[in-house]
Design an enzyme around this catalytic site. Structure first.
Site, PDB file in Angstrom:
ATOM      1  N   HIS A  67       1.088  -1.427   0.194  1.00  0.00           N
ATOM      2  CA  HIS A  67       0.269   0.184   0.536  1.00  0.00           C
ATOM      3  C   HIS A  67       1.040   1.880   0.152  1.00  0.00           C
ATOM      4  O   HIS A  67       1.868   1.029   0.641  1.00  0.00           O
ATOM      5  CB  HIS A  67      -0.668   0.192   1.397  1.00  0.00           C
TER       6      HIS A  67
ATOM      7  N   HIS B 117       1.343   3.742   1.946  1.00  0.00           N
ATOM      8  CA  HIS B 117       1.980   4.799   3.114  1.00  0.00           C
ATOM      9  C   HIS B 117       3.449   4.581   3.225  1.00  0.00           C
ATOM     10  O   HIS B 117       4.115   4.278   2.363  1.00  0.00           O
ATOM     11  CB  HIS B 117       1.537   4.314   4.470  1.00  0.00           C
TER      12      HIS B 117
ATOM     13  N   ASP C 191       6.313   4.546   4.958  1.00  0.00           N
ATOM     14  CA  ASP C 191       7.038   3.446   4.971  1.00  0.00           C
ATOM     15  C   ASP C 191       7.202   2.865   4.756  1.00  0.00           C
ATOM     16  O   ASP C 191       7.791   1.550   4.941  1.00  0.00           O
ATOM     17  CB  ASP C 191       6.140   3.381   6.795  1.00  0.00           C
ATOM     18  N   HIS C 192       6.272   1.874   3.496  1.00  0.00           N
ATOM     19  CA  HIS C 192       5.809   1.671   3.231  1.00  0.00           C
ATOM     20  C   HIS C 192       6.645   1.419   0.986  1.00  0.00           C
ATOM     21  O   HIS C 192       6.327   0.338   0.700  1.00  0.00           O
ATOM     22  CB  HIS C 192       4.417   0.375   2.680  1.00  0.00           C
TER      23      HIS C 192
ATOM     24  N   HIS D 245      -7.448  -1.750   5.619  1.00  0.00           N
ATOM     25  CA  HIS D 245      -6.708  -0.928   6.374  1.00  0.00           C
ATOM     26  C   HIS D 245      -7.253   0.645   5.853  1.00  0.00           C
ATOM     27  O   HIS D 245      -7.792  -0.133   4.882  1.00  0.00           O
ATOM     28  CB  HIS D 245      -5.073  -0.968   5.506  1.00  0.00           C
TER      29      HIS D 245
ATOM     30  N   ASP E  75       0.244  -3.932   6.522  1.00  0.00           N
ATOM     31  CA  ASP E  75      -0.904  -3.265   7.592  1.00  0.00           C
ATOM     32  C   ASP E  75      -2.298  -3.347   7.436  1.00  0.00           C
ATOM     33  O   ASP E  75      -2.836  -3.572   6.397  1.00  0.00           O
ATOM     34  CB  ASP E  75      -0.765  -2.050   7.235  1.00  0.00           C
TER      35      ASP E  75
ATOM     36  N   HIS F  88       7.394  -4.713  11.752  1.00  0.00           N
ATOM     37  CA  HIS F  88       6.892  -4.017  11.831  1.00  0.00           C
ATOM     38  C   HIS F  88       6.193  -3.364  12.773  1.00  0.00           C
ATOM     39  O   HIS F  88       5.069  -2.947  13.034  1.00  0.00           O
ATOM     40  CB  HIS F  88       5.620  -3.525  11.034  1.00  0.00           C
TER      41      HIS F  88
END
Length: 300
Positions: A63, A65, A67-68, A141, A204, A262
């Site tokens: 996804h 976000h 941090d990914h 999510h 997530d 994570h």
């Protein structure tokens, strides 16, 4: 010699720490390399872990976000700078196409490598190769998110005692494997199914059908455990799992090796994740992920 291992490049959730980089995971699968969720700093972590741009055949983003995915810009430019000689395929939620394009073309650079965009719009197979099938499943999510599952085709395991019973030996062993039958004896009579290995990657998400589907029968499950069990309400509100929830999924799915990762920056004791995972009843192999660690996929 074939190598199947997970190289952990980063293990932090939203906020990196002194000891944890943002997410990043490379799965070495024989001669293939699948890079999952390259967060900010992934290119430098690759250098520290001995991972080259040439090792990447697929990029799988769960996804969009940061941090990914914020590491996509650097990784894609490095693939081109190093003139990786093979094409690279990128999978990511189709709803985030505009984010992918922004990251791919965040700055000026010279494109030298064929990067195929293969966005994910629904559950099901994304790629079928001789070495594996790659599937995706929708997660739960606040933004659209997909987990990934790699499944090796089933093979056959030759049983020496059955060969001996039918008097098959020497070059005839190769013939029955190749042709499927020899003098009226079928391959099924002298072998059994050897189930292909399975790897699942779940980031997530709250608990949902997709989590369980991806984890089912996995030899290795890499799964987020952002929160500890006492913060389960926070986990649910923000679309995440606790250590106990992730371990219970692995327990019920028959996972052989569970990798928890994570982690929220609010926790300073990683051993507590292990304690809660064991308390949930998971008794298989367990790794609490650390940056730059390597985890072999369990042998057949």
């Amino acid at each position: 010699m074939s190598v199947r291992e997970l190289v952990v490049l980063g293990t932090a959730s939203q906020v990196p720490t002194r000891h944890r980089n943002h997410n990043g995971y490379l799965l070495r699968w024989d001669g293939q390399g699948l890079l999952f969720d390259p967060g900010e700093g992934t290119q430098r972590q690759m250098l520290r872990a001995g991972v080259a741009a040439h090792d990447i055949d697929r990029i799988c983003v769960t996804h969009f976000h940061g941090d990914h995915s914020l590491g996509l810009a650097g990784v894609i430019q490095r693939i081109n700078l190093d003139q990786v000689p093979h094409p690279v395929t990128a999978h990511y939620p189709a709803s985030g196409q505009h984010f992918f394009e922004r990251l791919r073309y965040a700055t000026a650079y010279r494109e030298t490598v064929r990067l195929t965009e293969a966005p994910v719009a629904a559950d099901g197979p994304l790629a079928v190769t001789e070495a594996y099938t790659l599937d995706a499943a929708r997660l739960s999510h606040p933004v659209e998110s997909y987990g990934y599952r790699l499944t090796e085709p089933d093979g056959r395991r030759i049983l020496p005692e059955r060969l001996a019973a039918h008097g098959i030996q020497g070059p005839d062993v190769g013939r029955i494997q190749r042709d499927g039958v020899l003098d009226g004896v079928t391959l099924d009579e002298v072998s059994e199914v050897r189930r292909g290995q399975r790897f699942a990657f779940v980031m997530d998400t709250r608990l949902c059908d997709g989590v369980h589907a991806l984890a089912e029968g996995a030899d290795m499950l890499v799964i987020e455990s952002t929160f500890l069990d006492e913060d389960v309400r926070l986990a649910t509100d923000h679309g995440h799992l606790t250590a106990g929830q992730a371990a219970a999924v692995a327990r019920d799915a028959g996972v052989r090796h569970l990798v928890l990762t994570h982690f929220s920056q609010r926790y300073s004791d990683p051993e507590e994740f292990e304690r809660q995972a064991r308390a949930a009843g998971f008794d298989g192999e367990l790794s609490i992920a650390k940056d730059l660690m390597r985890v072999p996929v369990p042998k057949r």
